[in-house]
Motif scaffolding. Structure first.
Motif, PDB file in Angstrom:
ATOM      1  N   UNK A 111      25.654  -1.481  54.998  1.00  0.00           N
ATOM      2  CA  UNK A 111      24.465  -1.806  54.143  1.00  0.00           C
ATOM      3  C   UNK A 111      24.724  -1.887  52.861  1.00  0.00           C
ATOM      4  N   UNK A 112      23.649  -3.061  52.171  1.00  0.00           N
ATOM      5  CA  UNK A 112      24.253  -3.477  51.008  1.00  0.00           C
ATOM      6  C   UNK A 112      24.090  -2.290  49.641  1.00  0.00           C
ATOM      7  N   UNK A 113      23.157  -1.369  49.973  1.00  0.00           N
ATOM      8  CA  UNK A 113      23.226  -0.133  49.232  1.00  0.00           C
ATOM      9  C   UNK A 113      24.661   0.685  49.233  1.00  0.00           C
ATOM     10  N   UNK A 114      25.489   0.399  50.240  1.00  0.00           N
ATOM     11  CA  UNK A 114      26.439   1.365  50.361  1.00  0.00           C
ATOM     12  C   UNK A 114      27.620   0.545  49.938  1.00  0.00           C
ATOM     13  N   UNK A 115      27.644  -0.627  49.448  1.00  0.00           N
ATOM     14  CA  UNK A 115      28.626  -1.489  48.960  1.00  0.00           C
ATOM     15  C   UNK A 115      29.522  -1.065  48.042  1.00  0.00           C
ATOM     16  N   UNK A 116      28.960  -0.617  46.878  1.00  0.00           N
ATOM     17  CA  UNK A 116      29.830  -0.080  45.731  1.00  0.00           C
ATOM     18  C   UNK A 116      30.516   1.083  46.065  1.00  0.00           C
ATOM     19  N   UNK A 117      29.636   1.970  46.838  1.00  0.00           N
ATOM     20  CA  UNK A 117      30.394   3.312  47.121  1.00  0.00           C
ATOM     21  C   UNK A 117      31.585   2.785  47.971  1.00  0.00           C
ATOM     22  N   UNK A 118      31.460   1.958  48.977  1.00  0.00           N
ATOM     23  CA  UNK A 118      32.653   1.480  49.889  1.00  0.00           C
ATOM     24  C   UNK A 118      33.624   0.882  49.402  1.00  0.00           C
ATOM     25  N   UNK A 131      46.801   2.292  60.253  1.00  0.00           N
ATOM     26  CA  UNK A 131      46.139   1.544  59.015  1.00  0.00           C
ATOM     27  C   UNK A 131      44.654   1.704  59.107  1.00  0.00           C
ATOM     28  N   UNK A 132      44.152   1.360  60.529  1.00  0.00           N
ATOM     29  CA  UNK A 132      42.482   1.222  60.536  1.00  0.00           C
ATOM     30  C   UNK A 132      42.040   2.643  60.156  1.00  0.00           C
ATOM     31  N   UNK A 133      42.738   3.630  60.726  1.00  0.00           N
ATOM     32  CA  UNK A 133      42.494   5.219  60.559  1.00  0.00           C
ATOM     33  C   UNK A 133      42.467   5.386  59.152  1.00  0.00           C
ATOM     34  N   UNK A 134      43.338   5.051  58.334  1.00  0.00           N
ATOM     35  CA  UNK A 134      43.661   5.347  57.006  1.00  0.00           C
ATOM     36  C   UNK A 134      42.304   4.739  56.311  1.00  0.00           C
ATOM     37  N   UNK A 135      41.743   3.515  56.558  1.00  0.00           N
ATOM     38  CA  UNK A 135      41.005   2.933  55.888  1.00  0.00           C
ATOM     39  C   UNK A 135      39.561   3.559  56.353  1.00  0.00           C
ATOM     40  N   UNK A 136      39.436   3.665  57.601  1.00  0.00           N
ATOM     41  CA  UNK A 136      37.815   4.055  57.924  1.00  0.00           C
ATOM     42  C   UNK A 136      37.439   5.511  58.100  1.00  0.00           C
ATOM     43  N   UNK A 137      38.570   6.546  57.776  1.00  0.00           N
ATOM     44  CA  UNK A 137      38.525   8.040  57.822  1.00  0.00           C
ATOM     45  C   UNK A 137      37.780   8.311  56.561  1.00  0.00           C
ATOM     46  N   UNK A 138      38.275   7.571  55.462  1.00  0.00           N
ATOM     47  CA  UNK A 138      37.702   8.199  54.127  1.00  0.00           C
ATOM     48  C   UNK A 138      36.243   7.545  53.850  1.00  0.00           C
ATOM     49  N   UNK A 139      36.082   6.440  54.656  1.00  0.00           N
ATOM     50  CA  UNK A 139      34.593   5.967  54.524  1.00  0.00           C
ATOM     51  C   UNK A 139      33.621   6.645  55.219  1.00  0.00           C
ATOM     52  N   UNK A 140      34.103   7.575  56.317  1.00  0.00           N
ATOM     53  CA  UNK A 140      33.442   8.093  57.078  1.00  0.00           C
ATOM     54  C   UNK A 140      32.963   9.355  56.289  1.00  0.00           C
ATOM     55  N   UNK A 141      34.066   9.927  55.825  1.00  0.00           N
ATOM     56  CA  UNK A 141      33.876  11.213  54.923  1.00  0.00           C
ATOM     57  C   UNK A 141      33.024  10.976  54.093  1.00  0.00           C
ATOM     58  N   UNK A 142      32.870   9.832  53.343  1.00  0.00           N
ATOM     59  CA  UNK A 142      31.998   9.530  52.506  1.00  0.00           C
ATOM     60  C   UNK A 142      30.742   9.253  52.825  1.00  0.00           C
ATOM     61  N   UNK A 143      30.340   9.308  53.944  1.00  0.00           N
ATOM     62  CA  UNK A 143      28.859   9.218  54.812  1.00  0.00           C
ATOM     63  C   UNK A 143      28.404   7.984  54.720  1.00  0.00           C
ATOM     64  N   UNK A 144      29.693   7.006  54.586  1.00  0.00           N
ATOM     65  CA  UNK A 144      29.159   5.674  54.855  1.00  0.00           C
ATOM     66  C   UNK A 144      29.274   4.858  56.328  1.00  0.00           C
ATOM     67  N   UNK A 150      37.637   1.947  49.228  1.00  0.00           N
ATOM     68  CA  UNK A 150      38.674   1.299  50.033  1.00  0.00           C
ATOM     69  C   UNK A 150      39.662   0.599  48.956  1.00  0.00           C
ATOM     70  N   UNK A 151      39.253   0.371  47.835  1.00  0.00           N
ATOM     71  CA  UNK A 151      40.350  -0.367  46.906  1.00  0.00           C
ATOM     72  C   UNK A 151      41.402   0.497  46.652  1.00  0.00           C
ATOM     73  N   UNK A 152      41.490   1.818  46.225  1.00  0.00           N
ATOM     74  CA  UNK A 152      42.615   2.528  46.088  1.00  0.00           C
ATOM     75  C   UNK A 152      43.317   2.649  47.396  1.00  0.00           C
ATOM     76  N   UNK A 200      36.252  -7.460  52.962  1.00  0.00           N
ATOM     77  CA  UNK A 200      37.411  -7.857  53.635  1.00  0.00           C
ATOM     78  C   UNK A 200      38.836  -7.177  52.817  1.00  0.00           C
ATOM     79  N   UNK A 201      39.365  -6.562  53.533  1.00  0.00           N
ATOM     80  CA  UNK A 201      40.948  -6.030  52.854  1.00  0.00           C
ATOM     81  C   UNK A 201      41.898  -7.040  53.277  1.00  0.00           C
ATOM     82  N   UNK A 202      42.282  -7.958  52.614  1.00  0.00           N
ATOM     83  CA  UNK A 202      43.389  -9.094  52.828  1.00  0.00           C
ATOM     84  C   UNK A 202      44.528  -8.881  52.725  1.00  0.00           C
ATOM     85  N   UNK A 203      45.316  -9.330  53.807  1.00  0.00           N
ATOM     86  CA  UNK A 203      46.844  -9.026  53.648  1.00  0.00           C
ATOM     87  C   UNK A 203      47.409  -7.648  54.140  1.00  0.00           C
TER      88      UNK A 203
END
Ligand code: ADP
Ligand code: ASP
Ligand code: MG
Length: 406
Positions: A310-317, A275-288, A321-323, A265-268
């Protein structure tokens, strides 16, 4: 003479005795006058063991070499099966995925079949042989070995059935067919005599691992009937085909569950375009792959954005997402790795009111809290605590009276 493609899963060929049993099963169908192509999985836990071996050597095994390593599991089982058939006096030949003409792209560990060139298979069939094909593997244009992703032998089988214009694809496994829920968890689950592609695809995609979703998708696309049955007994199995989904039943058909769910969850988050594109585009690029996405209604232009992986992708995701969250001015990122999902599926639920309420009340009566809800036209899924998933399956199977199916 009908051409049949059969597939036997890992537990059906787990040891020498089971391989001999599968050989007998194949011989019976051959003796009935069929032409046979048989796709085989690796023995028992072989694939898991090979993966473990590679990860014992290094934390990041090379993806090309890993695929070659994993492909050996199916080479072992296919050759042993051909040896068993020959020892019984049957003409058989084992072929690797490459020899069988399974051409894939170069995405190691999750390769897609681009085409099948069945020349060699057809030649051996013509010679009167039972053709045993190593499942789960293919070859790129560069002649590199690839694997199709876990559970990929189902896909090999259906793809070969389509390419060879087989009469049907038979999937033999360690249960007697497709049930209203995983029969290992719900002993009262009922075997379905038939199910449509659409329902089966939702079931498979939402956790019922008896069929791989990609195999069901291919079956639907090319209208290939798929028969799921036990390799240990002769009881009738389940037919997956196009006709079944035409029957409108005023009922849910099955419950599926999946324990492999994590949530971020990205809070606040500031509620503005892009904004959604800014978050999900890099995730897609990382193959998640992202599964469920929920955005709350915003209050004073601030919202929360939640999605599952998936649980195995959590750390990578989280690392991706954090930065981004920081850069767009979100308050924080929260992760929950202990989730699962439970789904109720059925074409009869289409446009019929009342199913969602029935699901939510059954879960609430069990004291099960719902984190997220997603739906398709024929499915309702609740994301809940992992520890309560199995209770949820039991209670929903009862609430929807699935033990009374058929
Ligand atoms: P194989 O090794 O033959 O490919 P899998 O282990 O991949 O077999 O799939 C068979 C398993 O699928 C069964 O042992 C069963 O526990 C599980 N399963 C989950 N949901 C269902 C369902 N609705 N009907 C039948 N089996 C199911
Ligand atoms: N052996 C592979 C796996 O364990 C492929 C399969 O069994 O379908 O995932
Ligand atoms: Mg399987």
């Amino acid at each position: 003479m009908a051409l049949i493609v059969q597939k036997y899963g890992g537990s059906s060929v787990a040891d020498a005795e089971r391989i001999r049993n599968v050989a007998k099963h194949i011989a019976e169908a051959w003796d009935e006058g069929n032409q046979m192509v048989v796709v085989i999985s690796a023995m028992g836990d072989t694939t898991d063991n090979l993966i473990e071996l590679a990860y014992n050597v290094t934390e990041h095994p090379d993806s090309r070499e890993l695929d070659v390593l994993l492909s050996t599991g199916e080479i072992v089982s296919s050759t042993l099966l051909a040896i068993a058939l020959k020892s019984m006096g049957y003409e058989a030949i084992s072929l690797s995925g490459a020899q069988a003409g399974i051409r894939t792209d170069a995405s190691f560990s999750r390769a897609r079949i681009l085409k099948i060139d069945p020349k060699r298979v057809l030649k051996e069939l013509k010679r009167g042989k039972i053709v045993i094909v190593a499942g789960f593997q293919g070859i790129t244009e560069e002649m590199d070995t690839t694997t199709l992703g876990r559970g990929g032998s189902d896909t090999t089988a259906v793809a070969l059935a389509v390419a060879l214009k087989a009469e049907m694809c038979q999937i033999y496994t360690d249960v007697e067919g497709v049930y209203t829920a995983d029969p290992r968890l719900i002993p009262e689950a009922k075997k379905l005599s038939e199910i449509g592609y659409e329902e089966m695809l939702e079931l498979a995609s939402y956790g019922a691992k008896v069929m791989h979703p990609r195999a069901v998708e291919l079956g639907e696309l090319f209208n290939m009937p798929i028969w799921v049955a036990s390799s240990f007994t002769h009881s009738p199995g389940t037919l997956i085909h196009g006709g079944a989904s035409m029957e409108i039943r005023n009922k849910a058909r099955a419950v599926a569950y999946d324990l492999n769910v994590a949530k971020i969850t990205v809070v606040g988050v500031p509620d503005r375009p892009g904004i959604a594109a800014a978050i999900f585009e890099p995730l897609a690029q990382a193959g998640i792959s992202i599964d469920t996405i929920v955005q709350n209604a915003s209050i004073e232009n601030i919202t929360d954005l939640t999605f599952t992986v998936a649980k195995g992708d959590l750390d990578k995701a989280m690392k991706v997402v954090e930065p981004i969250a920081k850069s767009i001015g979100a308050r924080e990122c929260a992760a929950d790795a202990k989730l699962g999902k439970v789904s109720v599926i059925g074409t009869g639920m289409q446009n019929a009111p009342g199913y969602a309420v029935r699901m939510f009340s059954a879960l609430s009566q069990e004291g099960i809290n719902i984190h997220l809800i997603t739906t398709s036209e024929i499915r309702i899924t609740c994301i809940i605590d992992e520890a309560r998933v199995k209770d949820a399956v039991r209670t929903l199977h009862q609430a929807f009276e699935l033990e009374e199916e058929e």
